[in-house]
Design a protein around this motif. Structure first.
Motif, mmCIF file in Angstrom:
data_model
loop_
_atom_site.group_PDB
_atom_site.id
_atom_site.type_symbol
_atom_site.label_atom_id
_atom_site.label_comp_id
_atom_site.label_asym_id
_atom_site.label_seq_id
_atom_site.Cartn_x
_atom_site.Cartn_y
_atom_site.Cartn_z
ATOM 1 N N THR A 210 10.639 58.883 61.838
ATOM 2 C CA THR A 210 9.766 60.024 61.592
ATOM 3 C C THR A 210 8.458 59.899 62.367
ATOM 4 O O THR A 210 7.961 60.873 62.943
ATOM 5 C CB THR A 210 9.473 60.163 60.091
ATOM 6 O OG1 THR A 210 10.703 60.256 59.369
ATOM 7 C CG2 THR A 210 8.631 61.400 59.803
ATOM 8 N N LEU A 211 7.904 58.702 62.413
ATOM 9 C CA LEU A 211 6.661 58.464 63.143
ATOM 10 C C LEU A 211 6.827 58.746 64.635
ATOM 11 O O LEU A 211 5.906 59.237 65.291
ATOM 12 C CB LEU A 211 6.196 57.019 62.924
ATOM 13 C CG LEU A 211 5.557 56.741 61.561
ATOM 14 C CD1 LEU A 211 5.503 55.244 61.285
ATOM 15 C CD2 LEU A 211 4.158 57.331 61.488
ATOM 16 N N LEU A 212 7.993 58.435 65.163
ATOM 17 C CA LEU A 212 8.258 58.734 66.569
ATOM 18 C C LEU A 212 8.098 60.223 66.839
ATOM 19 O O LEU A 212 7.549 60.636 67.870
ATOM 20 C CB LEU A 212 9.674 58.274 66.953
ATOM 21 C CG LEU A 212 9.922 56.763 66.953
ATOM 22 C CD1 LEU A 212 11.407 56.474 67.135
ATOM 23 C CD2 LEU A 212 9.120 56.080 68.046
ATOM 24 N N GLN A 213 8.573 61.031 65.907
ATOM 25 C CA GLN A 213 8.454 62.483 66.057
ATOM 26 C C GLN A 213 6.987 62.919 65.982
ATOM 27 O O GLN A 213 6.558 63.791 66.743
ATOM 28 C CB GLN A 213 9.273 63.194 64.980
ATOM 29 C CG GLN A 213 10.771 62.927 65.062
ATOM 30 C CD GLN A 213 11.552 63.663 63.987
ATOM 31 O OE1 GLN A 213 11.007 64.528 63.302
ATOM 32 N NE2 GLN A 213 12.819 63.333 63.835
ATOM 33 N N TYR A 214 6.224 62.304 65.093
ATOM 34 C CA TYR A 214 4.808 62.635 64.973
ATOM 35 C C TYR A 214 4.062 62.371 66.279
ATOM 36 O O TYR A 214 3.083 63.043 66.603
ATOM 37 C CB TYR A 214 4.162 61.810 63.850
ATOM 38 C CG TYR A 214 4.194 62.495 62.516
ATOM 39 C CD1 TYR A 214 3.183 63.361 62.136
ATOM 40 C CD2 TYR A 214 5.239 62.279 61.631
ATOM 41 C CE1 TYR A 214 3.209 63.991 60.900
ATOM 42 C CE2 TYR A 214 5.281 62.903 60.398
ATOM 43 C CZ TYR A 214 4.263 63.764 60.042
ATOM 44 O OH TYR A 214 4.305 64.385 58.818
#
Length: 320
Positions: A210-214
């Protein structure tokens, strides 16, 4: 039950484990910032003599826990032994982690996924697509107690491991492995590169995705596994299953156990793999994720994106 004074408990916990282990006749070898106990697969004592970690058994602690584990004693008897009021009955012998187990059976499925989905997305901040992707791969489901079940498979896609995490956000929250689980078979995310990212828990792994997407990283090709703690059995298995791997990125928790584990992993794997580390800013990557979400909601400046630039991470040598 004997009630020890605080001074007595502190005295027992201040016993130097290196000296105590040598007194037991254990064979110690200095490796990096710790001592490896030979013939006890993955058992290390920190160079300070204050703590130990048995990675193959996912166990560790201080002197009292050491005596309990090595000598099979309860807490009271372990304190007596360390204080010298009871003789050690330790018999030096290799301990096997391969115990006779019964059959592994996955928990029954619920007729809905709604509690798991709500918990992971709303309480844990994980992206909906990430959650649904693992559900579609049968790596995540909801049991009849409305808990999350994270599943690990062997190379024949037969379930061999599962961990359960309660979806409770108030009161007691349960987490643990399903009976007769084999930690060698991790909850995982299949990639296409020659790097495997290693996490302690499935929620941290999902949080990282999810952090990668952020941070606008649309293409992430690394493999990802969850150890279910800090034992390296799952990593050993995954590396054998994927002989093309040449890099290990350690994404373990930013705490004492995580740092200690990284030291041991570096010692064990550095000759055959390039070791890298991406440490969370907070305790773990789910904490980082929730912090970023909170900051964004308050219109604050978000975490610098450079910390998630993949090429930067995979080219940096791990500093231990």
């Amino acid at each position: 039950m004997k009630r020890f004074t605080e001074a007595e408990i502190n005295e027992a916990n201040n016993i130097n484990l290196i000296a105590y282990a040598e007194q037991l006749g254990l064979n110690l070898k200095k490796v990096g910032n710790s001592y490896k106990v030979k013939d006890y697969g993955g058992l290390y004592i920190d160079a300070t003599g204050a703590k130990w970690n048995w990675f193959s058994k996912d166990a560790g602690g201080g002197p009292i826990q050491f005596v309990m584990e090595m000598e099979g004693k309860n807490w009271v008897d372990a304190v007596y032994t360390l204080l010298g009021t009871e003789k050690s009955d330790f018999t030096s012998r290799p301990k096997s982690i391969d115990e006779v187990k019964g059959p592994f059976v996955l928990p029954d499925k619920n007729d809905t996924y709604k509690h798991v989905i709500a918990y992971l997305i709303q309480s844990r901040g994980i992206d909906k697509d990430v959650v649904y992707d693992f559900i579609s791969q049968d790596k995540l489901y909801e049991n009849t107690h409305r808990s999350c079940v994270f599943v690990g498979y062997d190379d024949n896609h037969e379930a061999k491991y599962a961990s359960v995490r309660s979806t409770n956000t108030r009161g007691n929250s349960y987490r643990g492995d399903v009976k007769n689980s084999d930690k060698a078979f991790p909850f995982s995310y299949e990639g296409s590169s020659t790097t495997v990212c290693v996490f302690e828990s499935p929620i941290d792994l999902m949080s990282y995705l999810t952090l990668l997407q952020y941070h606008g990283i649309e293409s992430f090709e690394h493999h990802m596994i969850s150890l279910g703690g800090v034992a390296d059995r799952a990593l050993d298995y995954y590396l054998k299953l994927h002989p093309e791997m040449n890099r290990i990125m350690l994404c373990l928790d930013n705490d004492e156990a995580g740092h200690f584990a990284c030291q041991q992993f570096n010692e064990k794997y550095h000759e055959n793999y390039k070791l890298l580390r991406h440490s969370p800013t907070g305790k773990d990557f789910n904490e980082d994720l929730l912090t970023i979400k909170s900051n964004l909601q308050q219109n604050q400046v978000r975490e610098p994106e450079v910390s998630y630039e993949t090429e930067r991470d995979i080219e940096e040598e791990m500093e231990l």
